[in-house]
Design a protein around this motif. Structure first.
Motif, PDB file in Angstrom:
ATOM      1  N   LEU A  97      28.466  36.722  41.151  1.00 32.77           N
ATOM      2  CA  LEU A  97      28.417  35.596  40.202  1.00 32.77           C
ATOM      3  C   LEU A  97      28.196  36.476  38.704  1.00 32.77           C
ATOM      4  O   LEU A  97      28.850  35.819  37.745  1.00 32.77           O
ATOM      5  N   ASP A  98      27.696  37.573  38.591  1.00 28.21           N
ATOM      6  CA  ASP A  98      27.524  38.473  37.179  1.00 28.21           C
ATOM      7  C   ASP A  98      29.175  38.740  37.030  1.00 28.21           C
ATOM      8  O   ASP A  98      29.343  38.656  35.894  1.00 28.21           O
ATOM      9  N   LEU A  99      29.884  39.282  38.026  1.00 26.97           N
ATOM     10  CA  LEU A  99      31.241  39.764  37.824  1.00 26.97           C
ATOM     11  C   LEU A  99      31.893  38.517  37.468  1.00 26.97           C
ATOM     12  O   LEU A  99      32.800  38.488  36.328  1.00 26.97           O
ATOM     13  N   LEU A 100      31.952  37.560  38.158  1.00 26.19           N
ATOM     14  CA  LEU A 100      32.586  36.022  37.671  1.00 26.19           C
ATOM     15  C   LEU A 100      32.182  35.734  36.192  1.00 26.19           C
ATOM     16  O   LEU A 100      33.215  35.263  35.589  1.00 26.19           O
ATOM     17  N   LEU A 101      30.994  35.727  35.670  1.00 30.33           N
ATOM     18  CA  LEU A 101      30.564  35.353  34.449  1.00 30.33           C
ATOM     19  C   LEU A 101      31.195  36.188  33.610  1.00 30.33           C
ATOM     20  O   LEU A 101      31.855  35.548  32.457  1.00 30.33           O
ATOM     21  N   ALA A 102      31.133  37.579  33.725  1.00 30.07           N
ATOM     22  CA  ALA A 102      31.742  38.251  32.806  1.00 30.07           C
ATOM     23  C   ALA A 102      33.248  38.283  32.576  1.00 30.07           C
ATOM     24  O   ALA A 102      33.810  37.967  31.476  1.00 30.07           O
ATOM     25  N   PHE A 103      33.889  38.071  33.732  1.00 32.04           N
ATOM     26  CA  PHE A 103      35.411  37.754  33.750  1.00 32.04           C
ATOM     27  C   PHE A 103      35.740  36.386  32.996  1.00 32.04           C
ATOM     28  O   PHE A 103      36.494  36.465  32.073  1.00 32.04           O
TER      29      PHE A 103
END
Length: 433
Positions: A97-103
């Motif tokens: 989720l962190d990665l998706l949010l940053a993306f």
């Protein structure tokens, strides 16, 4: 000039900014690679170089996504956040989720910046958009993944603005993919430099009279204040689909290829088949006026990917344009060259150089006098006519299977579909090689 330049360079080594840059490079370009290169087993580079090469790979065939106002949003951001995630210690890997949010932050920033300029809505003439807003998006995404504070995020974007911009003259060359690679790399660089304490202007994104900030890239840039997000906020990805390409070429080629393929179907019937060049007297194509994609006789794969004429003739001959259409053998087929000699181009006034409004039209005059015309205003894959999930998976499998075994391809699909529920993004990172 040489003597003076060396002298000021020597005294410049006493400054803080030099020390910050030196420390950064010593850390980032050390001998031990930490981030995974796409599809290359055992190959690791520094995070910034990994972001660069993976970004180059993403745009190497002009096969990556597009949206409106026109840019390639994913290729500038995803390689950067993946490389940065690889860099983070095993005990502190980002969640899925962190990665998706940053993306998503990286995509949102690109879209918002482009919406402050009417010029950005049209097919570009000056700067290649990913090299401008893509660098900003990469910086924003990496700043989010690094959990930088508000001041550091501001500095990251301002630093990124100083690292942005590539001219359109390098379109249709091997240098164009470097634009995406540099956007990913330099955005990551900007965020890392900001996290180290490097500072930049606080007004780069403002409209300050007499001072060129982001307006250096878009002369009609007119920013507006945006409210802080709340539970009622809508984000750009909620309002607009992406265009996903069915074949690897400049987005404008997809209108004209679909129109030409329709005529092929009339001439040869259902199923694959090719027409005979000696059937054709003239091919008239009606497309927007855009110099860098008007290439009557392309001589390389990159020129062919940016040629209205080539893609129209390929689709007319064979009923489709594919990955194989851009090989040297395909580009130089005698029957294709014969058709290219029959092409005439018109730029109707009602056909603007705008990916949201343009159309492609092909009119074929046969030797016997018959005239066949086909018109395409929304190709399959455009944001107004998006690919289905099934089509997207089929494209992914076809592309990924060229370098990965089938079981790994299927594993990647499963991991990506479950990314928002993953406590650690490591499974995705390990499956990329």
């Amino acid at each position: 000039m040489v003597l003076d330049s060396i002298g000021v360079g020597l005294i410049g080594t006493t400054t803080e900014v030099f020390q910050l840059a030196l420390q950064h490079c010593q850390h980032m370009y050390g001998p031990d690679g930490v981030s995974s290169v796409y599809g290359c087993k055992g190959t690791r580079l520094s995070p910034t170089l990994t972001a660069f090469v993976n970004g180059v790979a993403t745009h190497s065939m002009d096969f990556d996504d597009t949206w409106h106002p026109a840019t390639h949003p994913s290729g500038a951001v995803l390689p950067a956040v993946l490389a940065l995630s690889d860099m983070m210690p095993a005990s502190n890997k980002p969640t899925g989720l962190d990665l998706l949010l940053a993306f998503n932050v990286g995509i949102e920033i690109q879209g918002r910046l482009m919406r402050f300029s009417n010029e950005a809505h049209n097919i570009p003439k000056r700067f290649h958009p990913p090299s401008v807003v893509g660098t900003m998006g990469s910086a924003a995404a990496c700043a989010r993944l690094l959990s930088l504070d508000e001041s550091q995020c501001s500095h990251a974007l301002a630093i990124a603005a100083s690292l942005s911009g590539a001219p359109m003259a390098n379109a249709a060359t091997q240098s164009k993919p470097l634009h995406i690679g540099n956007a990913a790399r330099l955005g990551l660089e900007a965020a890392l430099l900001a996290s180290s304490g490097l500072e930049a202007s606080a007004v780069v994104l403002d409209d300050t009279p007499g001072v060129a900030g982001f307006s250096a890239f878009y002369e009609d840039y007119a920013p507006q204040s945006i409210e802080m997000p709340n539970e009622n906020s809508k984000f750009l990805l909620e309002e607009q689909d992406m265009a996903f390409k069915r074949f690897p070429a400049h987005l404008g080629m997809h209108w004209i290829a679909d129109a030409a393929a329709s005529i092929n179907k009339v001439l040869v019937g259902a199923g694959p088949g090719s027409i005979l060049p000696d059937q054709v007297e003239e091919i008239l194509i009606r497309v927007p006026k855009s110099k860098y994609i008007n290439r009557p006789f392309p001589e390389s794969e990159h020129e062919a990917r940016h040629s209205f004429q080539f893609n129209a003739c390929t689709a007319l001959l064979y009923g489709e344009v594919t990955v194989q259409s851009f090989t040297p053998v395909s580009i130089n087929r005698p029957e294709l060259l014969a058709l290219l000699n029959c092409v005439r181009v018109e730029h109707p006034h009602d056909n603007p150089a705008n990916f949201n409004l343009m159309y492609g039209e092909v009119q074929v005059t046969l030797r016997g006098g018959d005239i066949l015309t086909a018109h395409c205003d929304t190709f399959y894959g455009h944001w107004h006519n998006p690919l289905t999930n099934e089509s997207l998976r089929r494209k992914f499998r076809s592309n990924a299977a060229t370098v990965l075994p089938s079981e790994q391809v299927e594993g990647l699909i499963e991991v990506i579909e479950d990314l928002d529920r993953m406590e650690d993004c490591t499974p995705l990172l390990t499956k990329l090689q």
